[in-house]
Structure formats: C-alpha cells, structure tokens
Design an enzyme around this catalytic site. Structure first.
Site, PDB file in Angstrom:
ATOM      1  N   SER A 256     -58.244 -24.882 -31.562  1.00 22.87           N
ATOM      2  CA  SER A 256     -57.351 -24.185 -32.487  1.00 22.87           C
ATOM      3  C   SER A 256     -55.944 -24.028 -31.901  1.00 22.87           C
ATOM      4  O   SER A 256     -55.357 -25.008 -31.479  1.00 22.87           O
ATOM      5  CB  SER A 256     -57.995 -22.849 -32.847  1.00 22.87           C
ATOM      6  OG  SER A 256     -57.590 -22.459 -34.117  1.00 22.87           O
ATOM      7  N   LYS A 260     -53.726 -26.921 -29.903  1.00 25.95           N
ATOM      8  CA  LYS A 260     -52.299 -27.283 -29.940  1.00 25.95           C
ATOM      9  C   LYS A 260     -51.773 -27.261 -28.499  1.00 25.95           C
ATOM     10  O   LYS A 260     -51.028 -28.143 -28.059  1.00 25.95           O
ATOM     11  CB  LYS A 260     -51.507 -26.276 -30.781  1.00 25.95           C
ATOM     12  CG  LYS A 260     -52.030 -26.012 -32.206  1.00 25.95           C
ATOM     13  CD  LYS A 260     -51.139 -25.051 -32.979  1.00 25.95           C
ATOM     14  CE  LYS A 260     -51.813 -24.143 -34.002  1.00 25.95           C
ATOM     15  NZ  LYS A 260     -52.474 -24.683 -35.128  1.00 25.95           N
ATOM     16  N   HIS A 397     -64.664 -23.523 -38.571  1.00 27.60           N
ATOM     17  CA  HIS A 397     -63.692 -23.543 -37.477  1.00 27.60           C
ATOM     18  C   HIS A 397     -64.330 -22.886 -36.246  1.00 27.60           C
ATOM     19  O   HIS A 397     -64.534 -21.667 -36.232  1.00 27.60           O
ATOM     20  CB  HIS A 397     -62.488 -22.738 -37.958  1.00 27.60           C
ATOM     21  CG  HIS A 397     -61.306 -22.790 -37.058  1.00 27.60           C
ATOM     22  ND1 HIS A 397     -60.643 -23.953 -36.770  1.00 27.60           N
ATOM     23  CD2 HIS A 397     -60.655 -21.802 -36.390  1.00 27.60           C
ATOM     24  CE1 HIS A 397     -59.613 -23.681 -35.968  1.00 27.60           C
ATOM     25  NE2 HIS A 397     -59.611 -22.383 -35.712  1.00 27.60           N
TER      26      HIS A 397
HETATM   27  C1  GCU Z   1     -54.721 -19.388 -37.438  1.00 29.73           C
HETATM   28  C2  GCU Z   1     -53.536 -20.336 -37.475  1.00 29.73           C
HETATM   29  C3  GCU Z   1     -53.918 -21.730 -36.976  1.00 29.73           C
HETATM   30  C4  GCU Z   1     -54.596 -21.632 -35.631  1.00 29.73           C
HETATM   31  C5  GCU Z   1     -55.744 -20.660 -35.710  1.00 29.73           C
HETATM   32  C6  GCU Z   1     -56.444 -20.352 -34.385  1.00 29.73           C
HETATM   33  O1  GCU Z   1     -55.669 -19.763 -38.376  1.00 29.73           O
HETATM   34  O2  GCU Z   1     -53.041 -20.349 -38.792  1.00 29.73           O
HETATM   35  O3  GCU Z   1     -52.767 -22.541 -36.886  1.00 29.73           O
HETATM   36  O4  GCU Z   1     -55.003 -22.900 -35.196  1.00 29.73           O
HETATM   37  O5  GCU Z   1     -55.279 -19.402 -36.159  1.00 29.73           O
HETATM   38  O6  GCU Z   1     -55.875 -20.513 -33.331  1.00 29.73           O
HETATM   39  O7  GCU Z   1     -57.571 -19.860 -34.451  1.00 29.73           O
END
Ligand code: GCU
Length: 419
Positions: A256, A260, A397
């Site tokens: 997540s 990144k 997720h």
């Molecule tokens: C939120 C965010 C995402 C990210 C995620 C996470 O949903 O909008 O961009 O990847 O958090 O890190 O769990």
C-alpha cells in the site's frame, strides 16, 4: 515517554474533507497516451543501454524527484548503530533475533529507527533477506515476546506499544514461512522514520536536512514517502555490514503506501536486488492517467504530507504529468520487479497496476530482460512474467500467505535458489 519534540510551525492537522467519488466503471475510463519511457525529453529515441543509463534514466528519476516524491537530500547524516541484542533460539529455535537501533541524530531525543532482524537459525553462510517497513510497530510482526516494545504512534500521540498488539500483523508478515524458505526478515516501524500524519514531519528525519533557516519543505523537497524510502536505504547500509546477511540478495517489499515507498526506494537505490509492490495503487504502481480508482485529488488531500508540493499541481490534470508509473517501474530495470494486486482492492486500480508493469517492459527488453510477456491481464491466482512479474489474487487490500508464497518463489527464481 514524552510525545517527542513538537515543532510549532508544523502543528497542522489533517482534517480536510476528502472526496472519494472514484470512477469504478471501466467504460468511463478516458483514452490516454503514456509518455514513452524510451524517448528523451528532446525527442530523440533511446536505442541502447548506454543512452538509457546515462541520459534517459537520470531524466526520469529527476521527473519523479521534481514532480512526485521530492528530492532525497544527499547526506550528511551520520548514523550511529547500536546493537541492542542478538538472541539465538528465537521463535522456538527457528531464528536468531537481532534488535538494532539506528540513531539518526546526536540528539538523544532525535529520530531513531528500531530494526528487527530475524535470520534463519539453520542458515549456513550469509542469508538473503526481505526488508520492509511495518505499519504498527515491530512487536506487531510476530507473536514473539522477545521483541522490544518500542514507541508507536496512535492518532498523533506517541506511546510505548501495548503488549496486547504483539503479533497482530503476523498474517501480513508470515515470518515462519519466510524463515522456513531460508530467508532473513528485516523490518522497521515506519513511524520511527516519520510518523504518518500531516505535521508528523517535526518528529521525523526530514528536519535534520533543512538548510540553514529553512522551516518547511520547498515544493520539490521530499515528502514522507521519500523519508520512509530513505529509511529503507539506511537499513541497507546496516545490512551490508552484517555478515549474517547476503547484501547482494536484498529484496524490498512494501504494502500500500509502503508499496509506493518500496518502489521509490528501489528506483533510487540499486542495492535493492528485488523490488516488490503489494497493492501500491495511485502514487505507486498504478497509472495516474487511467481515471479508475483513487486519483491525485484524493491522494494529495487525504495525505498531503506523502509527496512533494509540486505533485498537487497535477490534481485534475493527470494527463499533463511529464511521467507516469510505468516509468517509475522502469527505473528499477533490469532488477527483478514484482507488482501484485487484489481483486477487491479496486481503489488501487489493479488493471492500472498491471498496465504499468506491461509498459515498463520495453525498458527491461532494452536491458536484455523479459518483462511480463503478455498484455492480457491474467485471471485470479495466475501469476505471469519473468524479470517483471504480476499477480492478482482474490480478496481485499491486504498481504496474505498467497502473496508471500509468490514473492518467495520469485526470489528463489531470481536469486537462483532451489525452492
Ligand atoms: C489509503 C490511500 C492509498 C494507500 C492506502 C494504504 O487507502 O488512499 O493510496 O495506498 O491508504 O496505504 O493503506
């Protein structure tokens, strides 16, 4: 313990109303054209590895530094390494557990990162290692009473981790599985590098690099993701010096926002031999030009501290970005890269993640590697690819045992190890 060193200029809260009316209708995805990873800004084509390495790669890196993640400062930062404990016989004899503190400042109240390292007890010689930041503190990674209870952040307050949270993220880390396959695991709580809220900058490493008189980041200075990625590189500095680790075989994995982070760390630092993005989504692996799932407006409104300020200029203007995520992935070439999605994680745009991996392919090919090998998105649980691999699994997720099985198989293949 105290709540740290509040800096008045940074006391900003993140309560902005956040828009989440994402497009989830494939028929409403507008046509888009990706910038060509293999065309220089002056329009000349890139036809050989030398032109890629000397010209195009630095150009693309500069675009991501300027417009998305911000520039990572080059030193000076002397890190003091404190080995707190080395304990054989951890996890019922499965592992040697090492706990190390990386002190980033000579100020005892300054930022420091607690590194937890498990090495397979059975390993002969230096072990390959998976490195990743964790969300909830090292104690959450395994139900191991020997893990120190360090400080963690809960709603912008720092306190000692609760013993009740031991192992509450064990499902996402699969420590026994990793060790059983002969890999070490190294992890740091990401909040040690910088706590994850707008205003958290004052408690993390970024102010250590402020220029004289500077009190806030410039428009192209690094954001929190840049800082977390920097922290991963500091972990590599340590791992390179620890003889129990094979420093040629460091795989970085992140989920997540930390996916990144893993991509940005891997793009900047070639010591990461394998880079794994687990559901990194917008601002990570997924194409920004595809208007599906999360967009730049949400990303920069809900999490204004993650990226550099220049990124916000592209809210609602994603097609004007001079780069897109396939070029971020291409920065990792020719090193092995794994991009993974989950079916129900629509916000991360699984197809956008897949297409970015496909479109990094020409750079891998230029450098003599086979990429994904198809532009047809595979079905669930059908991993595809070679030096660039991809899968989409059923479910939400998350990081699951299925994901780890694939990453371990991939690392075995790429490192030439017997499964
Ligand atoms: C939120 C965010 C995402 C990210 C995620 C996470 O949903 O909008 O961009 O990847 O958090 O890190 O769990």
């Amino acid at each position: 313990m105290s709540a740290g060193r509040p800096l008045a200029f940074l006391a900003v809260s993140c309560c902005a109303a956040v828009q989440t009316n994402y497009n989830y209708d494939e028929s409403k995805v507008k046509p888009y054209t990706l910038p060509d990873a293999l065309t220089l800004l002056n329009g000349q084509p890139v036809r050989d590895a030398a032109t890629w390495n000397e010209w195009r790669r630095p150009e693309i890196l500069h675009l991501f530094e300027t417009y998305q993640y911000g520039r990572t400062p080059a030193g000076p930062c002397s890190v003091r390494v404190e080995t707190v404990s080395t304990e054989p016989g951890a996890l019922g004899g499965l592992a040697i557990r090492k706990q190390i503190v990386l002190h980033f400042s000579s100020d005892p109240a300054g930022p420091k990162a607690n590194l937890l390292l498990y090495v397979p007890a059975s390993h002969r010689g230096p072990a390959p290692v998976f490195l990743g930041l964790n969300f909830n503190g090292n104690q959450s990674v395994a139900a191991d009473p020997g893990i120190r209870l360090n400080e963690v952040w809960t709603r912008q307050t720092r306190q000692t981790a609760d013993a009740g949270t031991r192992g509450n993220q064990a499902q996402q880390w699969q420590v026994e599985k990793i060790l059983g396959r002969g890999y070490a695991l190294a992890t740091i709580y990401y909040g040690d590098i910088e706590p994850d809220f707008d205003g958290g900058i004052g408690y993390g490493v970024r102010p250590l690099f402020f220029r004289a008189g500077q009190t806030a980041p410039a428009a192209d200075d690094w954001g929190a993701i840049g800082a977390w990625a920097w922290g991963l590189s500091r972990a590599v500095d340590y791992l390179e010096k620890d003889p129990v680790i094979d420093a040629q075989k460091i795989a970085v994995m992140g989920h997540s926002r930390l996916g990144k982070t893993a991509l940005w760390a891997g793009a900047q630092d070639a010591r990461f031999a394998i880079v794994i993005s687990n559901e990194s989504g917008e601002g990570g692996a997924s194409l920004s030009r595809r208007n599906y799932g999360e967009d730049l407006r949400h990303l920069n409104t809900a999490f204004p501290h993650w990226f550099c300020a220049n990124y916000r200029r592209y809210i609602g203007h994603e097609p004007l970005l001079p780069m897109d995520s396939h070029m971020l992935l291409a920065l990792i070439a020719p090193r092995p890269l794994y991009v993974a999605s989950a079916e129900e994680d629509r916000g991360s745009d699984p197809r956008g993640e897949f297409l970015a991996a496909v479109n990094a392919g020409p750079v891998y090919a230029l450098l003599g590697k086979h990429g994904i090998g198809t532009d047809q998105m595979p079905g669930l649980h059908q991993p595809v690819g070679d030096a660039v691999a991809y899968h989409i699994r059923a479910g939400q997720h998350d990081v699951t045992a299925y994901d780890w099985d694939r990453y371990l198989d991939f690392a075995d293949r790429q490192f030439g190890r017997q499964p």
